[in-house]
Scaffold this active site. Structure first.
Site, PDB file in Angstrom:
ATOM      1  N   CYS A   9       0.824  -1.178  -0.022  1.00  0.00           N
ATOM      2  CA  CYS A   9      -0.029  -0.008  -0.077  1.00  0.00           C
ATOM      3  C   CYS A   9       0.845   1.326   0.011  1.00  0.00           C
ATOM      4  O   CYS A   9       1.469   1.475  -0.927  1.00  0.00           O
ATOM      5  CB  CYS A   9      -0.857  -0.266   1.142  1.00  0.00           C
ATOM      6  N   HIS A  29      -3.549  -5.470  -0.574  1.00  0.00           N
ATOM      7  CA  HIS A  29      -3.197  -6.126   0.802  1.00  0.00           C
ATOM      8  C   HIS A  29      -3.427  -7.555   0.688  1.00  0.00           C
ATOM      9  O   HIS A  29      -4.171  -8.163   1.240  1.00  0.00           O
ATOM     10  CB  HIS A  29      -3.996  -5.559   1.882  1.00  0.00           C
ATOM     11  N   GLU A  73      -2.059  -9.579   2.727  1.00  0.00           N
ATOM     12  CA  GLU A  73      -2.150 -10.176   4.081  1.00  0.00           C
ATOM     13  C   GLU A  73      -3.702 -10.104   4.699  1.00  0.00           C
ATOM     14  O   GLU A  73      -3.900 -10.955   5.664  1.00  0.00           O
ATOM     15  CB  GLU A  73      -1.315  -9.595   5.037  1.00  0.00           C
TER      16      GLU A  73
END
Length: 429
Positions: free
Chosen positions: A130, A253, A255
């Site tokens: 990001c 993202h 994760e």
């Protein structure tokens, strides 16, 4: 014990994000980032976003990897090379819509840009998620869109528009991206991509209102959103995890791409970014340790230590005699013999090495001669100034006219001689 751990466990620096809790600042890093770094065998070292930390980054050495993730918007003055087309009203609306992101954090900018540039200088593995991807692009000379909605989406046709942020559904929001073939992303998500039908699309989680505008020259895109926004990029010349090379930025993202109420990932390839990143971190640490390894000094017995000092004294004496150019005192002859004997018994020079030594000696001798000439010219200049200082203005004027006339005559004669050489050459050909 700490020094031993730095050799055993690779260290990944992560800069915290600052927020306000109970009227006090609190620094934090998302748990998913930390969990993944630890699970693949590295140690996360949190760099607190505290005033002045950007001047203390040396104290966090050794650095085996850097992971930069969420945070506020990067100060536009750090990347804008052209005037923004956004009006004052639009900028105010952006600040109102994205209040939690548009508050510039100059200290965080300074810390993270310094770390990014350090990674680029030393080839330290770097993963940007990001904001971290935007920091990487800016560090290499790229630029950003200050607001995707105003600068990208409104210029797209309806079917191309993408919602890159959903404040009401942070973890659940997804949008499609197209993965570029032969990129690391394709390798990571190959189980989920339909290569036969050229369906190179996956759905990703994102949470941002800014993005890459002009990609820095060293990077290659890995994925695009339908509106054309770059969702991932890397440096192909700095990507080989097995050799400790990893420079990459992901706008989405991976994760956080997990099923509701579970920790199961949307795709098997989601944790691959962290797995390959840590693989590169481990390899980089091994490379760094092998480079910095210093052999333990050999302990000499008393007799050997005495001989070592005699040889060192001999070399020191020879260096002083050579440098100063002085004659050798007869009492020093025996002291030089120890060094000469050592060289004869331990040194076998190749022809190339002998020629190189002769060249070095000639350079030193010529250098000494040049310095002597400079000193002589300086002495002559001082003498000339003293003589001219005693001359009258009329005498100095006559002298100046004489040298001007001599210079003109010299130029004319030289020109005739050069013309003669050219004419002779032309006639001969």
């Amino acid at each position: 014990m700490a020094s031993d751990l730095s050799v055993i466990l690779p260290r990944v620096l992560i800069v915290s994000r600052r927020t306000v809790r109970k009227n006090k600042f609190v620094d934090f890093v998302g748990e998913y980032h930390l969990d993944l770094i630890v699970s693949y065998g590295a140690v996360p070292v949190i760099v607190p976003r505290v005033n002045g930390v950007h001047m203390l980054l040396d104290s966090f050495e050794p650095i085996h990897g850097v992971l930069l993730c969420e945070g506020e918007d990067i100060d536009p003055s750090l990347y804008q090379d052209e005037t923004s087309n956004l009006s004052a009203e639009e900028l105010e609306e952006i600040r109102r819509m994205h209040a939690s992101d548009t508050a510039i954090d100059s200290e965080k900018d300074s810390i993270e840009l310094r770390l990014a540039k350090l990674c680029l200088e030393r080839n330290i593995p770097y993963l940007g998620i990001c904001r971290g991807s935007q920091v990487l692009n800016v560090a290499c000379g790229g630029t950003l869109y200050q607001d995707i909605e105003n600068e990208v989406s409104r210029k797209c046709q309806e079917f191309q528009r993408v919602k890159h942020i959903d404040y009401d559904n942070y973890d659940g929001h997804r949008h499609v991206i197209k993965v570029i073939q032969n990129s690391p992303l394709q390798d990571w998500f190959k189980e989920s991509l339909d290569n036969k039908d050229q369906n190179m699309e996956i759905f990703v989680n994102s949470y941002h209102h800014q993005g890459v505008k002009r990609l820095a020259q060293r990077f290659v895109p890995m994925a695009f959103a339908p509106d054309g926004l770059i969702e991932g990029f890397y440096d192909p010349d700095a990507y080989n995890p097995e050799e400790g090379k990893f420079i990459m930025g992901l706008q989405f993202h991976p994760e956080r791409m997990r099923h509701p109420e579970t920790d199961e990932f949307d795709y098997p390839g989601c944790p691959k970014a962290y797995q390959e990143f840590v693989k590169a971190v481990v390899a980089y640490q091994k490379k760094l340790n092998s480079t910095n390894a210093v052999a333990k000094p050999v302990r000499l017995n008393q007799e050997m230590e005495k001989k070592r000092k005699v040889i060192l004294r001999s070399f020191s004496l020879a260096r002083d005699l050579y440098t100063n150019g002085q004659d050798m005192h007869p009492s020093e002859q025996s002291e030089l013999e120890a060094g000469a004997e050592f060289l004869e018994s331990n040194t076998a020079l190749s022809l190339q090495q002998e020629n190189r030594l002769k060249q070095m000696g000639a350079t030193i001798r010529n250098g000494s001669s040049y310095i002597e000439k400079l000193k002589l010219n300086e002495e002559r200049e001082i003498l000339a100034r003293n003589v001219m200082g005693k001359m009258s203005a009329e005498q100095l004027s006559d002298l100046l006219s004489f040298y001007r006339m001599m210079g003109q005559i010299c130029s004319e004669v030289l020109e005739r001689k050069l013309n003669g050489i050219v004419n002779d050459t032309t006639a001969a050909s």
